[in-house]
Design a protein around this motif. Structure first.
Motif, PDB file in Angstrom:
ATOM      1  N   SER A  69       0.822  -1.215   0.000  1.00 41.73           N
ATOM      2  CA  SER A  69       0.000   0.000   0.000  1.00 41.73           C
ATOM      3  C   SER A  69       0.854   1.263   0.000  1.00 41.73           C
ATOM      4  CB  SER A  69      -0.960   0.002   1.190  1.00 41.73           C
ATOM      5  OG  SER A  69      -0.236  -0.042   2.412  1.00 41.73           O
ATOM      6  N   THR A  70       2.022   1.212   0.604  1.00 46.48           N
ATOM      7  CA  THR A  70       2.913   2.375   0.590  1.00 46.48           C
ATOM      8  C   THR A  70       3.399   2.643  -0.828  1.00 46.48           C
ATOM      9  OG1 THR A  70       3.634   1.844   2.834  1.00 46.48           O
ATOM     10  CG2 THR A  70       4.986   3.401   1.602  1.00 46.48           C
ATOM     11  N   GLY A  71       3.709   1.597  -1.562  1.00 48.63           N
ATOM     12  CA  GLY A  71       4.116   1.752  -2.959  1.00 48.63           C
ATOM     13  C   GLY A  71       3.006   2.349  -3.801  1.00 48.63           C
ATOM     14  N   LEU A  72       1.775   1.883  -3.580  1.00 44.71           N
ATOM     15  CA  LEU A  72       0.636   2.434  -4.318  1.00 44.71           C
ATOM     16  C   LEU A  72       0.416   3.903  -3.959  1.00 44.71           C
ATOM     17  CD1 LEU A  72      -1.874  -0.554  -4.092  1.00 44.71           C
ATOM     18  CD2 LEU A  72      -0.513   0.154  -6.074  1.00 44.71           C
ATOM     19  N   ARG A  90       2.888   8.556 -16.071  1.00 39.97           N
ATOM     20  CA  ARG A  90       2.362   7.400 -16.802  1.00 39.97           C
ATOM     21  C   ARG A  90       3.097   6.166 -16.310  1.00 39.97           C
ATOM     22  NH1 ARG A  90      -0.611   8.840 -21.219  1.00 39.97           N
ATOM     23  NH2 ARG A  90      -0.618  11.066 -21.646  1.00 39.97           N
ATOM     24  N   LEU A  91       2.389   5.050 -16.300  1.00 43.81           N
ATOM     25  CA  LEU A  91       2.984   3.773 -15.922  1.00 43.81           C
ATOM     26  C   LEU A  91       3.170   2.940 -17.177  1.00 43.81           C
ATOM     27  CD1 LEU A  91       0.766   2.930 -12.814  1.00 43.81           C
ATOM     28  CD2 LEU A  91       2.868   4.299 -12.910  1.00 43.81           C
ATOM     29  N   ALA A  92       4.278   2.220 -17.247  1.00 46.18           N
ATOM     30  CA  ALA A  92       4.552   1.394 -18.419  1.00 46.18           C
ATOM     31  C   ALA A  92       5.038   0.015 -17.984  1.00 46.18           C
ATOM     32  CB  ALA A  92       5.608   2.058 -19.297  1.00 46.18           C
ATOM     33  N   ALA A  93       4.724  -0.975 -18.811  1.00 48.31           N
ATOM     34  CA  ALA A  93       5.186  -2.353 -18.616  1.00 48.31           C
ATOM     35  C   ALA A  93       4.862  -2.855 -17.211  1.00 48.31           C
ATOM     36  CB  ALA A  93       6.676  -2.460 -18.917  1.00 48.31           C
ATOM     37  N   VAL A  94       3.641  -2.657 -16.788  1.00 48.24           N
ATOM     38  CA  VAL A  94       3.210  -3.026 -15.438  1.00 48.24           C
ATOM     39  C   VAL A  94       3.012  -4.547 -15.376  1.00 48.24           C
ATOM     40  CG1 VAL A  94       1.437  -2.679 -13.687  1.00 48.24           C
ATOM     41  CG2 VAL A  94       2.079  -0.789 -15.201  1.00 48.24           C
ATOM     42  N   PRO A  95       3.710  -5.234 -14.457  1.00 49.37           N
ATOM     43  CA  PRO A  95       3.533  -6.682 -14.325  1.00 49.37           C
ATOM     44  C   PRO A  95       2.085  -7.035 -13.967  1.00 49.37           C
ATOM     45  CG  PRO A  95       5.455  -5.931 -13.088  1.00 49.37           C
ATOM     46  CD  PRO A  95       4.714  -4.707 -13.546  1.00 49.37           C
ATOM     47  N   ASP A  96       1.668  -8.235 -14.329  1.00 51.82           N
ATOM     48  CA  ASP A  96       0.278  -8.657 -14.121  1.00 51.82           C
ATOM     49  C   ASP A  96      -0.202  -8.477 -12.681  1.00 51.82           C
ATOM     50  OD1 ASP A  96      -0.047  -9.294 -16.766  1.00 51.82           O
ATOM     51  OD2 ASP A  96       0.370 -11.429 -16.491  1.00 51.82           O
ATOM     52  N   ARG A  97       0.616  -8.888 -11.696  1.00 49.57           N
ATOM     53  CA  ARG A  97       0.197  -8.759 -10.288  1.00 49.57           C
ATOM     54  C   ARG A  97      -0.098  -7.313  -9.942  1.00 49.57           C
ATOM     55  NH1 ARG A  97       4.625 -11.578 -10.185  1.00 49.57           N
ATOM     56  NH2 ARG A  97       5.830  -9.857  -9.337  1.00 49.57           N
ATOM     57  N   LEU A  98       0.794  -6.432 -10.367  1.00 51.25           N
ATOM     58  CA  LEU A  98       0.618  -5.014 -10.071  1.00 51.25           C
ATOM     59  C   LEU A  98      -0.521  -4.422 -10.887  1.00 51.25           C
ATOM     60  CD1 LEU A  98       1.369  -2.391  -8.714  1.00 51.25           C
ATOM     61  CD2 LEU A  98       3.275  -2.163 -10.326  1.00 51.25           C
ATOM     62  N   MET A 104      -7.834  -2.634  -9.480  1.00 51.17           N
ATOM     63  CA  MET A 104      -8.773  -2.820  -8.365  1.00 51.17           C
ATOM     64  C   MET A 104      -8.838  -1.597  -7.448  1.00 51.17           C
ATOM     65  SD  MET A 104      -8.459  -6.873  -7.285  1.00 51.17           S
ATOM     66  CE  MET A 104      -7.311  -6.475  -6.033  1.00 51.17           C
ATOM     67  N   THR A 105      -7.729  -0.901  -7.283  1.00 50.44           N
ATOM     68  CA  THR A 105      -7.717   0.260  -6.395  1.00 50.44           C
ATOM     69  C   THR A 105      -8.178   1.542  -7.087  1.00 50.44           C
ATOM     70  OG1 THR A 105      -5.397   0.694  -6.931  1.00 50.44           O
ATOM     71  CG2 THR A 105      -5.841  -0.669  -4.975  1.00 50.44           C
ATOM     72  N   GLY A 106      -8.367   1.489  -8.403  1.00 54.06           N
ATOM     73  CA  GLY A 106      -8.806   2.657  -9.144  1.00 54.06           C
ATOM     74  C   GLY A 106      -7.676   3.553  -9.604  1.00 54.06           C
ATOM     75  N   ILE A 107      -6.438   3.187  -9.311  1.00 53.85           N
ATOM     76  CA  ILE A 107      -5.300   4.009  -9.725  1.00 53.85           C
ATOM     77  C   ILE A 107      -5.235   4.120 -11.241  1.00 53.85           C
ATOM     78  CG2 ILE A 107      -2.762   4.101  -9.775  1.00 53.85           C
ATOM     79  CD1 ILE A 107      -2.836   3.034  -6.883  1.00 53.85           C
ATOM     80  N   SER A 108      -5.644   3.070 -11.935  1.00 51.41           N
ATOM     81  CA  SER A 108      -5.604   3.100 -13.406  1.00 51.41           C
ATOM     82  C   SER A 108      -6.579   4.134 -13.977  1.00 51.41           C
ATOM     83  CB  SER A 108      -5.903   1.717 -13.986  1.00 51.41           C
ATOM     84  OG  SER A 108      -7.212   1.305 -13.632  1.00 51.41           O
ATOM     85  N   GLN A 109      -7.537   4.569 -13.182  1.00 47.36           N
ATOM     86  CA  GLN A 109      -8.451   5.632 -13.619  1.00 47.36           C
ATOM     87  C   GLN A 109      -7.796   7.007 -13.488  1.00 47.36           C
ATOM     88  OE1 GLN A 109     -11.550   5.019 -14.966  1.00 47.36           O
ATOM     89  NE2 GLN A 109     -10.825   2.907 -14.883  1.00 47.36           N
ATOM     90  N   LEU A 110      -6.757   7.091 -12.671  1.00 48.43           N
ATOM     91  CA  LEU A 110      -6.064   8.360 -12.417  1.00 48.43           C
ATOM     92  C   LEU A 110      -4.764   8.492 -13.195  1.00 48.43           C
ATOM     93  CD1 LEU A 110      -6.435   8.372  -8.528  1.00 48.43           C
ATOM     94  CD2 LEU A 110      -7.827   9.625 -10.183  1.00 48.43           C
ATOM     95  N   ILE A 111      -4.065   7.370 -13.347  1.00 47.61           N
ATOM     96  CA  ILE A 111      -2.751   7.366 -13.982  1.00 47.61           C
ATOM     97  C   ILE A 111      -2.814   6.457 -15.209  1.00 47.61           C
ATOM     98  CG2 ILE A 111      -0.289   6.874 -13.700  1.00 47.61           C
ATOM     99  CD1 ILE A 111      -0.762   7.101 -10.629  1.00 47.61           C
ATOM    100  N   PRO A 112      -2.524   6.973 -16.389  1.00 46.49           N
ATOM    101  CA  PRO A 112      -2.558   6.126 -17.591  1.00 46.49           C
ATOM    102  C   PRO A 112      -1.543   4.985 -17.499  1.00 46.49           C
ATOM    103  CG  PRO A 112      -2.465   8.454 -18.180  1.00 46.49           C
ATOM    104  CD  PRO A 112      -2.220   8.376 -16.706  1.00 46.49           C
TER     105      PRO A 112
END
Length: 141
Positions: A69-72, A90-98, A104-112
């Motif tokens: 959670s600290t990383g997120l 922007r986030l790139a090459a995000v591993p499947d787990r991450l 699930m946390t909605g971060i993908s709605q905030l950060i491409p």
């Protein structure tokens, strides 16, 4: 007993200064664990890059093994810091787990989130076709 690693490697590559659209962008490659023990190192490196004139960051997360959670929270804080500097994250090459956690946390709605660093840089350039000229206009005061 759980073996906690306190290893996070962060490398920074500034985008090609000859490419106007990417002159104020940097790729921050992260390897290891983004957790309570290491997230501050990522934050310090990334914020230094922003302060040095590259407010558009692409985090290459392909080599990230674990995120808590600290990383997120660090991702959210970096997003705010880049926005305050008139930049973007922007986030790139995000591993499947991450990727699942980011969704699930909605971060993908905030950060491409992009499949590759090249795609993230291209999308950033498309969002700001004026490139360096826009960055220079911001710095004039």
């Amino acid at each position: 007993m759980t073996n906690v690693t306190e290893t996070l490697r962060v490398t920074v590559q500034h985008a090609d200064a000859d490419a106007d659209a990417d002159a104020d962008a940097a790729v921050v490659t992260v390897a290891g664990d983004m957790d309570l023990h290491t997230a501050s190192a990522l934050s310090e490196h990334a914020l230094t890059v922003v302060q040095e004139g590259a407010p558009h960051l692409v985090l290459d997360l392909a080599q990230v093994d674990f995120v808590d959670s600290t990383g997120l929270s660090t991702l959210i804080n970096l997003m705010h810091a880049t926005q305050e500097a008139h930049g973007s994250l922007r986030l790139a090459a995000v591993p499947d787990r991450l990727a699942r956690m980011v969704t699930m946390t909605g971060i993908s709605q905030l950060i491409p989130v992009h499949a590759t660093v090249a795609e993230a840089l291209a999308a950033r350039a498309a969002d700001d076709p004026a490139g360096r000229a826009a960055g220079e206009a911001r710095s004039v005061g």
